[in-house]
Design an enzyme around this catalytic site. Structure first.
Site, PDB file in Angstrom:
ATOM      1  N   ARG A  34      18.579  36.229  20.431  1.00 58.72           N
ATOM      2  CA  ARG A  34      18.781  35.402  19.239  1.00 58.72           C
ATOM      3  C   ARG A  34      17.688  35.581  18.187  1.00 58.72           C
ATOM      4  O   ARG A  34      17.983  35.782  17.007  1.00 58.72           O
ATOM      5  CB  ARG A  34      18.795  33.895  19.606  1.00 58.72           C
ATOM      6  CG  ARG A  34      20.098  33.369  20.065  1.00 58.72           C
ATOM      7  CD  ARG A  34      19.850  32.306  21.106  1.00 58.72           C
ATOM      8  NE  ARG A  34      19.281  32.961  22.265  1.00 58.72           N
ATOM      9  CZ  ARG A  34      20.006  33.525  23.223  1.00 58.72           C
ATOM     10  NH1 ARG A  34      21.288  33.410  23.195  1.00 58.72           N
ATOM     11  NH2 ARG A  34      19.462  34.174  24.232  1.00 58.72           N
ATOM     12  N   THR A  35      16.441  35.466  18.608  1.00 57.02           N
ATOM     13  CA  THR A  35      15.367  35.418  17.614  1.00 57.02           C
ATOM     14  C   THR A  35      15.264  36.748  16.867  1.00 57.02           C
ATOM     15  O   THR A  35      15.230  36.781  15.634  1.00 57.02           O
ATOM     16  CB  THR A  35      14.030  35.060  18.298  1.00 57.02           C
ATOM     17  OG1 THR A  35      14.250  33.909  19.120  1.00 57.02           O
ATOM     18  CG2 THR A  35      12.955  34.763  17.286  1.00 57.02           C
TER      19      THR A  35
ATOM     20  N   LYS B 217       0.022  52.936  24.793  1.00 56.00           N
ATOM     21  CA  LYS B 217      -1.199  53.759  24.929  1.00 56.00           C
ATOM     22  C   LYS B 217      -2.447  52.896  24.877  1.00 56.00           C
ATOM     23  O   LYS B 217      -3.562  53.393  24.840  1.00 56.00           O
ATOM     24  CB  LYS B 217      -1.255  54.783  23.788  1.00 56.00           C
ATOM     25  CG  LYS B 217      -0.051  55.710  23.736  1.00 56.00           C
ATOM     26  CD  LYS B 217      -0.100  56.546  22.450  1.00 56.00           C
ATOM     27  CE  LYS B 217       1.260  57.111  22.116  1.00 56.00           C
ATOM     28  NZ  LYS B 217       1.374  57.491  20.701  1.00 56.00           N
TER      29      LYS B 217
ATOM     30  N   ARG C 243       6.927  38.481  18.501  1.00 58.68           N
ATOM     31  CA  ARG C 243       7.046  37.777  19.792  1.00 58.68           C
ATOM     32  C   ARG C 243       6.147  38.495  20.786  1.00 58.68           C
ATOM     33  O   ARG C 243       6.122  39.729  20.837  1.00 58.68           O
ATOM     34  CB  ARG C 243       8.486  37.785  20.302  1.00 58.68           C
ATOM     35  CG  ARG C 243       8.564  37.307  21.748  1.00 58.68           C
ATOM     36  CD  ARG C 243       9.942  37.010  22.200  1.00 58.68           C
ATOM     37  NE  ARG C 243      10.485  35.841  21.515  1.00 58.68           N
ATOM     38  CZ  ARG C 243      11.629  35.263  21.864  1.00 58.68           C
ATOM     39  NH1 ARG C 243      12.335  35.721  22.863  1.00 58.68           N
ATOM     40  NH2 ARG C 243      12.074  34.205  21.207  1.00 58.68           N
TER      41      ARG C 243
HETATM   42  N1   CP Z   1      16.033  30.875  21.733  1.00 51.14           N
HETATM   43  C1   CP Z   1      15.459  32.089  21.851  1.00 51.14           C
HETATM   44  O1   CP Z   1      14.269  32.271  21.576  1.00 51.14           O
HETATM   45  O2   CP Z   1      16.293  33.055  22.305  1.00 51.14           O
HETATM   46  P1   CP Z   1      15.888  34.587  22.510  1.00 51.14           P
HETATM   47  O3   CP Z   1      14.881  34.628  23.633  1.00 51.14           O
HETATM   48  O4   CP Z   1      17.160  35.302  22.866  1.00 51.14           O
HETATM   49  O5   CP Z   1      15.286  35.072  21.240  1.00 51.14           O
END
Ligand code: CP
Length: 361
Positions: free
Chosen positions: A51-52, A80, A101
């Site tokens: 999603r994100t 690396k 992320r």
């Molecule tokens: N809600 C959410 O962060 O989903 P993802 O891990 O799929 O990005």
């Protein structure tokens, strides 16, 4: 330079500004088709996401911008041994804004120190997930018509659930919110957070042990997955993984206008038979994520152009203590990368790591 690392990096007024813009985008999609023309978003995902990452990608494309990045750090020079700091110093040559992320808590905060372009935390370990929070707030606003005076139950993994931590922080500045915490003993909300929120927020908390006990009181039920990837001990995961499962029998005691949120992905904590219940809004919540990320990208680029200051003091401008201590959290970015050991005093008087908020050793 404005970044979004923690939900409190945005003032209450700025959150409303972003949610209002998201609603305007929903109502007038065509007006925003070229809003970010000529701009590039870099999505740096060191941890899996559906999603994100895809909603960030879709958001930038719908704003007329372009997207570069990686969805698997092993396909980049991270494999690396390149650090977060060096990676973003490179990425700034190619992009205007970053969504990161990372499985290490505090990595996006490190990125924000070196990037020179806006950095958005797209989830760091079990620490924070502020864009999920904006998604949740937009969903609550659209479904309930308000962001105050309701009772919300958080159910499942409240210890490692970064979406829970971030949403509780954001709600701490709203009026008239009651929070019921529904979790097994092993997955309770971290004590420091409970103490801090009890002492310094308007929120009213109660911990309960069963869903049945909480259900009749709730306006919103926020379900979460027990996250296998956060456990260091597999036996502990096996003990708690099936603790709370929402099914139609449990919903019998819920109000007709209660809404069920879930950041997704789910495993088994919501039975498939709940999906057709009108109170289940978690798939609409996903779509709101794209609109709110469109609004966020637009605003952060605008604020970068006008050099807009933070309305509150961001973490690195607060008084902090450098060195002399180490963070005890093995999941913190400071455990593996050569970053300044930084600590700050939390509201409860304890000294906490600036990256992950764990108590200093
Ligand atoms: N809600 C959410 O962060 O989903 P993802 O891990 O799929 O990005």
């Amino acid at each position: 330079m404005r970044h979004l690392i923690d939900p409190t990096d945005l003032s209450v007024a700025e959150i409303h500004e972003i949610l209002t813009l998201a609603e305007d985008i929903i109502a007038h999609r065509d007006r925003y088709r070229e809003a970010c023309k000529g701009k590039k978003l870099a999505t740096l995902f060191y941890e899996p996401s559906t999603r994100t990452r895809l909603s960030f990608t879709s958001a930038m494309l719908e704003l007329g911008g372009q997207v570069i990045g990686f969805s698997d750090a092993n396909s980049s020079s991270v494999s690396k041994g390149e650090t977060v700091a060096d990676t973003v110093r490179v990425i700034r040559c190619f992009a205007d804004i970053i969504a990161m992320r990372h499985y290490k808590e505090g990595a996006p905060l490190v990125a924000s120190q070196y990037a020179g372009i806006p950095v958005i935390n797209a989830g760091d370990g079990s620490h924070a997930h502020p864009t999920q929070t904006l998604t949740d707030l937009l969903t609550i606003k659209r479904e309930k018509g308000r962001l105050d005076h309701f009772t919300i139950g958080f159910c499942g993994d409240l210890k490692f659930g970064r979406t829970v931590h971030s949403l509780i922080k954001a709600l701490s500045r709203c009026e008239g919110i009651r929070v019921l915490l529904i979790s097994p003993e092993e997955l309770r909300l971290p004590t420091y957070m409970l103490k801090e929120m009890r002492a310094h927020s308007n929120l009213e908390f109660r911990e309960v042990r069963t869903m049945e006990e909480a259900m009749p009181e709730l306006d919103i039920l926020y379900m979460t997955r027990v996250q296998k990837e956060r456990f260091l001990d597999e036996e502990e995961f096996d003990r708690v993984k099936d603790s709370f499962v929402l099914d139609p029998s449990k919903l019998a005691a819920a109000r007709g206008d209660m809404i069920i949120l879930h950041p997704l992905p789910r495993v088994n904590e919501i039975a498939r038979s709940v999906d057709n219940d009108p109170r289940a809004v978690y798939f609409r919540q996903v779509e709101n994520g794209k609109f709110v990320r469109m609004a966020l990208i637009y605003k952060l680029l605008e604020w970068a152009d006008e050099n807009r200051p933070y309305e509150r003091t961001p973490v690195f401008d607060r008084e902090y203590v450098v060195g002399g201590r180490t963070c005890s959290n093995r999941r913190c970015i400071s455990a593996t990368e050569d970053v300044d050991q930084l600590f700050r005093y939390a509201e409860d008087g304890t000294l906490r790591c600036a990256y992950c908020e764990t108590k200093a050793k």
